[in-house]
Design a protein around this motif. Structure first.
Motif, PDB file in Angstrom:
ATOM      1  N   ALA A  70       0.862  -1.184   0.000  1.00 35.16           N
ATOM      2  CA  ALA A  70       0.000   0.000   0.000  1.00 35.16           C
ATOM      3  C   ALA A  70       0.895   1.228   0.000  1.00 35.16           C
ATOM      4  CB  ALA A  70      -0.899   0.002   1.232  1.00 35.16           C
ATOM      5  N   GLU A  71       0.405   2.277  -0.636  1.00 31.18           N
ATOM      6  CA  GLU A  71       1.220   3.503  -0.729  1.00 31.18           C
ATOM      7  C   GLU A  71       0.407   4.718  -0.288  1.00 31.18           C
ATOM      8  OE1 GLU A  71       4.607   4.823  -3.464  1.00 31.18           O
ATOM      9  OE2 GLU A  71       2.823   5.105  -4.702  1.00 31.18           O
ATOM     10  N   LEU A  72       1.029   5.552   0.527  1.00 28.64           N
ATOM     11  CA  LEU A  72       0.370   6.766   1.040  1.00 28.64           C
ATOM     12  C   LEU A  72       0.970   8.045   0.475  1.00 28.64           C
ATOM     13  CD1 LEU A  72       0.202   5.855   4.860  1.00 28.64           C
ATOM     14  CD2 LEU A  72      -1.542   5.464   3.099  1.00 28.64           C
ATOM     15  N   HIS A  73       2.123   7.945  -0.193  1.00 28.33           N
ATOM     16  CA  HIS A  73       2.859   9.167  -0.533  1.00 28.33           C
ATOM     17  C   HIS A  73       3.454   9.072  -1.940  1.00 28.33           C
ATOM     18  CE1 HIS A  73       5.592  12.564   1.091  1.00 28.33           C
ATOM     19  NE2 HIS A  73       5.873  12.442  -0.192  1.00 28.33           N
ATOM     20  N   CYS A  74       2.673   9.565  -2.911  1.00 24.97           N
ATOM     21  CA  CYS A  74       3.182   9.645  -4.277  1.00 24.97           C
ATOM     22  C   CYS A  74       2.535  10.850  -4.953  1.00 24.97           C
ATOM     23  CB  CYS A  74       2.849   8.367  -5.042  1.00 24.97           C
ATOM     24  SG  CYS A  74       3.376   8.440  -6.760  1.00 24.97           S
ATOM     25  N   HIS A  75       3.357  11.728  -5.494  1.00 31.93           N
ATOM     26  CA  HIS A  75       2.852  12.920  -6.188  1.00 31.93           C
ATOM     27  C   HIS A  75       2.490  12.492  -7.610  1.00 31.93           C
ATOM     28  CE1 HIS A  75       4.557  15.571  -3.017  1.00 31.93           C
ATOM     29  NE2 HIS A  75       5.346  14.529  -2.871  1.00 31.93           N
ATOM     30  N   ILE A  76       1.223  12.626  -7.991  1.00 34.74           N
ATOM     31  CA  ILE A  76       0.798  12.015  -9.253  1.00 34.74           C
ATOM     32  C   ILE A  76       1.532  12.606 -10.459  1.00 34.74           C
ATOM     33  CG2 ILE A  76      -1.294  13.441  -9.592  1.00 34.74           C
ATOM     34  CD1 ILE A  76      -0.843   9.654 -10.423  1.00 34.74           C
ATOM     35  N   GLU A  77       1.782  13.918 -10.449  1.00 34.13           N
ATOM     36  CA  GLU A  77       2.544  14.475 -11.588  1.00 34.13           C
ATOM     37  C   GLU A  77       3.961  13.906 -11.609  1.00 34.13           C
ATOM     38  OE1 GLU A  77       0.546  16.364  -9.733  1.00 34.13           O
ATOM     39  OE2 GLU A  77      -0.770  17.445 -11.117  1.00 34.13           O
ATOM     40  N   GLY A  78       4.477  13.566 -10.426  1.00 35.37           N
ATOM     41  CA  GLY A  78       5.828  13.006 -10.323  1.00 35.37           C
ATOM     42  C   GLY A  78       5.872  11.520 -10.614  1.00 35.37           C
ATOM     43  N   ALA A  79       4.712  10.925 -10.913  1.00 32.93           N
ATOM     44  CA  ALA A  79       4.673   9.487 -11.209  1.00 32.93           C
ATOM     45  C   ALA A  79       4.670   9.231 -12.712  1.00 32.93           C
ATOM     46  CB  ALA A  79       3.435   8.857 -10.575  1.00 32.93           C
ATOM     47  N   ALA A  80       4.626  10.306 -13.501  1.00 28.53           N
ATOM     48  CA  ALA A  80       4.592  10.137 -14.965  1.00 28.53           C
ATOM     49  C   ALA A  80       5.964   9.677 -15.450  1.00 28.53           C
ATOM     50  CB  ALA A  80       4.209  11.454 -15.623  1.00 28.53           C
TER      51      ALA A  80
ATOM     52  N   LEU B 188       4.873   8.035   9.763  1.00 28.56           N
ATOM     53  CA  LEU B 188       5.893   8.619   8.883  1.00 28.56           C
ATOM     54  C   LEU B 188       5.796   7.979   7.500  1.00 28.56           C
ATOM     55  CD1 LEU B 188       8.942   8.659  11.353  1.00 28.56           C
ATOM     56  CD2 LEU B 188       7.263  10.476  10.914  1.00 28.56           C
ATOM     57  N   GLU B 189       5.593   8.821   6.504  1.00 29.80           N
ATOM     58  CA  GLU B 189       5.546   8.337   5.118  1.00 29.80           C
ATOM     59  C   GLU B 189       6.985   8.363   4.602  1.00 29.80           C
ATOM     60  OE1 GLU B 189       1.332  10.830   4.697  1.00 29.80           O
ATOM     61  OE2 GLU B 189       3.093  11.415   3.542  1.00 29.80           O
ATOM     62  N   CYS B 190       7.699   7.268   4.812  1.00 24.97           N
ATOM     63  CA  CYS B 190       9.128   7.234   4.461  1.00 24.97           C
ATOM     64  C   CYS B 190       9.299   6.891   2.982  1.00 24.97           C
ATOM     65  CB  CYS B 190       9.852   6.194   5.305  1.00 24.97           C
ATOM     66  SG  CYS B 190       9.842   6.596   7.054  1.00 24.97           S
ATOM     67  N   CYS B 191      10.293   7.518   2.381  1.00 28.10           N
ATOM     68  CA  CYS B 191      10.577   7.341   0.947  1.00 28.10           C
ATOM     69  C   CYS B 191      12.090   7.163   0.806  1.00 28.10           C
ATOM     70  CB  CYS B 191      10.114   8.557   0.162  1.00 28.10           C
ATOM     71  SG  CYS B 191       8.442   9.152   0.549  1.00 28.10           S
ATOM     72  N   PRO B 192      12.637   6.012   1.190  1.00 28.37           N
ATOM     73  CA  PRO B 192      14.095   5.859   1.211  1.00 28.37           C
ATOM     74  C   PRO B 192      14.758   6.105  -0.147  1.00 28.37           C
ATOM     75  CG  PRO B 192      13.036   4.062   2.413  1.00 28.37           C
ATOM     76  CD  PRO B 192      11.946   4.836   1.744  1.00 28.37           C
ATOM     77  N   GLY B 193      14.177   5.599  -1.217  1.00 26.66           N
ATOM     78  CA  GLY B 193      14.784   5.784  -2.549  1.00 26.66           C
ATOM     79  C   GLY B 193      14.875   7.260  -2.909  1.00 26.66           C
TER      80      GLY B 193
ATOM     81  N   LYS C  99       5.642   4.637  13.814  1.00 30.24           N
ATOM     82  CA  LYS C  99       4.939   3.941  12.731  1.00 30.24           C
ATOM     83  C   LYS C  99       5.524   4.412  11.414  1.00 30.24           C
ATOM     84  CE  LYS C  99       0.577   3.408  15.171  1.00 30.24           C
ATOM     85  NZ  LYS C  99      -0.838   3.818  15.228  1.00 30.24           N
ATOM     86  N   VAL C 100       6.189   3.522  10.693  1.00 26.29           N
ATOM     87  CA  VAL C 100       6.792   3.890   9.410  1.00 26.29           C
ATOM     88  C   VAL C 100       6.100   3.140   8.275  1.00 26.29           C
ATOM     89  CG1 VAL C 100       9.048   4.413  10.440  1.00 26.29           C
ATOM     90  CG2 VAL C 100       8.623   2.133   9.514  1.00 26.29           C
ATOM     91  N   THR C 101       6.102   3.764   7.089  1.00 27.42           N
ATOM     92  CA  THR C 101       5.536   3.138   5.886  1.00 27.42           C
ATOM     93  C   THR C 101       6.516   3.348   4.734  1.00 27.42           C
ATOM     94  OG1 THR C 101       4.370   5.179   5.291  1.00 27.42           O
ATOM     95  CG2 THR C 101       3.153   3.587   6.648  1.00 27.42           C
ATOM     96  N   LEU C 102       6.298   2.610   3.643  1.00 34.43           N
ATOM     97  CA  LEU C 102       7.183   2.707   2.465  1.00 34.43           C
ATOM     98  C   LEU C 102       6.443   3.357   1.305  1.00 34.43           C
ATOM     99  CD1 LEU C 102       8.759  -0.853   2.591  1.00 34.43           C
ATOM    100  CD2 LEU C 102       9.984   1.309   2.952  1.00 34.43           C
ATOM    101  N   ASN C 103       7.134   4.275   0.637  1.00 35.85           N
ATOM    102  CA  ASN C 103       6.500   5.065  -0.423  1.00 35.85           C
ATOM    103  C   ASN C 103       7.513   5.450  -1.491  1.00 35.85           C
ATOM    104  OD1 ASN C 103       3.805   5.776   1.115  1.00 35.85           O
ATOM    105  ND2 ASN C 103       5.485   6.015   2.555  1.00 35.85           N
ATOM    106  N   SER C 104       6.982   5.789  -2.704  1.00 35.77           N
ATOM    107  CA  SER C 104       7.909   6.040  -3.821  1.00 35.77           C
ATOM    108  C   SER C 104       8.113   7.525  -4.135  1.00 35.77           C
ATOM    109  CB  SER C 104       7.426   5.309  -5.068  1.00 35.77           C
ATOM    110  OG  SER C 104       6.216   5.881  -5.523  1.00 35.77           O
ATOM    111  N   ASP C 105       7.254   8.422  -3.618  1.00 37.77           N
ATOM    112  CA  ASP C 105       7.387   9.883  -3.750  1.00 37.77           C
ATOM    113  C   ASP C 105       7.185  10.363  -5.200  1.00 37.77           C
ATOM    114  OD1 ASP C 105       7.632  12.367  -2.613  1.00 37.77           O
ATOM    115  OD2 ASP C 105       9.792  12.274  -2.275  1.00 37.77           O
ATOM    116  N   ASP C 106       8.221  10.286  -6.013  1.00 41.79           N
ATOM    117  CA  ASP C 106       8.139  10.680  -7.436  1.00 41.79           C
ATOM    118  C   ASP C 106       8.926   9.620  -8.204  1.00 41.79           C
ATOM    119  OD1 ASP C 106       7.091  13.615  -7.094  1.00 41.79           O
ATOM    120  OD2 ASP C 106       8.782  13.438  -5.712  1.00 41.79           O
TER     121      ASP C 106
END
Ligand code: ADE
Ligand code: ZN
Length: 324
Positions: free
Chosen positions: A5-15, A231-236, A261-268
């Motif tokens: 599951a993902e909580l943190h991704c900027h949709i314009e940054g996912a293109a 915390l919406e963590c985005c290590p990459g 509480k940490v989670t994994l996310n892709s950001d952009d």
């Protein structure tokens, strides 16, 4: 790999670069300074934002945004995700000549199409962009509060953390909170632990975007753990932007061990050569997290999701079902 599951991704940054190149051809724009050899070109946060703004400006019609959301959520589902919250930015829509309502409804349509194909649930978090100024952030909050789109579930603050004070955005967050929206705030990415403390003091978010530099202050880490702030963590993203030199220096394991509480996310994702799947792989490889530990992060994300209780229960039940 467990469900994700993902909580943190900027949709314009996912293109993806290929999609942006297609849009550049459609609108007769020159992508040369920002995309080279099929990859985005940037060298620091400021030039990352320039490439991001260039690409965002190439999504101009409702169809463009339907495609973008459908494309991203469908690819996430193929990578084993059951839930996705995307950050959306009415300011970027306005710059591209589309009304915030048309933009949001088009992204909502993309989410619904991906759900119909794959079963993935999606929600939107309207973000104010802090480097566009306090008034723009308040306008974004007012829009979020009355968008009328049932998939708008939260309000957030993104953009260049080095610009403006958290205190400046109190009114915007009051508007969003009064409207019943979930609250998440970017902090502790480009600026130190003080930004996380200021975000908590002034904006009282349920979740922090990044927040990882809280690790610089053990009292603050304890406060985050005690409050149960996620915390919406985005290590990459963090390693790509040089927030930490490598994964071995990333504080996710320390924050987790301290009870946060940490989670994994892709950001952009394409800017940072990552994906949600890759973030789970990073956690397995570099943070020595086994399947059970990774599954626990997915559960934390769903529990922290800005989604109605029924949908949340259904998603949690999905996690408990044995893999087919
Ligand atoms: N907008 C898009 N990506 C961002 C990031 N990593 N930090 C802050 N604002 C952003
Ligand atoms: Zn972000």
């Amino acid at each position: 790999m467990p469900l994700k599951a993902e909580l943190h991704c900027h949709i314009e940054g996912a293109a993806a670069p290929e999609l942006v190149l297609r849009q550049a051809r459609k609108y007769d724009a020159d992508p040369a300074p920002f995309i080279r050899d099929g990859a985005f070109v940037w060298h620091n946060f400021t030039s990352f934002l320039a490439a991001y703004d260039f690409s965002a400006d190439l999504f101009r019609s409702e169809d463009d945004y339907v495609l973008l959301a459908d494309h991203y959520l469908t690819s996430l589902a193929r990578d084993g995700a059951v839930y996705s919250e995307i950050f959306i930015s009415p300011d970027h829509a306005k710059k591209a000549g589309l009304s915030p309502k048309a933009y949001t409804d088009a992204l909502g349509e993309g989410i619904s199409r991906a759900r119909a194909k794959t079963g993935i649930e999606g929600r939107m978090i309207v973000t104010g962009v802090r480097h566009f100024g306090v008034d723009a952030v308040e306008q974004a909050a007012r829009f979020a509060a009355r968008s009328g789109n049932p998939l708008v579930a939260g309000f957030g603050l993104a953009g260049d953390e080095r610009i403006g004070d958290y205190e400046d955005f109190v009114r915007a967050f009051e508007i969003a909170r009064e409207a019943g929206l979930g609250i998440t705030v970017h902090a502790g990415e480009l600026t130190g632990w003080e930004s996380v403390a200021a975000a908590l003091d002034h904006l009282r978010p349920a979740r922090i975007g990044h927040g990882v530099r809280a690790v610089e202050n053990p009292d603050l880490v304890r406060r985050i753990a005690d409050l149960g702030v996620v915390l919406e963590c985005c290590p990459g993203s963090n390693v790509a932007l040089g927030v930490f030199p490598d994964f071995a220096s990333h504080p996710l394991p320390a924050l987790r061990a301290a009870g946060c509480k940490v989670t994994l996310n892709s950001d952009d994702p394409p800017y940072f050569r990552t994906s949600l799947k890759r973030e789970y792989e990073i956690a397995a490889e570099h943070f020595a997290m086994n399947e059970k530990a990774l599954a626990a992060l997915t559960r934390i994300a769903i529990e922290a999701a800005f989604v109605d209780r029924r949908t949340k229960s259904a998603l949690l039940a999905r996690l408990d079902r044995p893999a087919r």
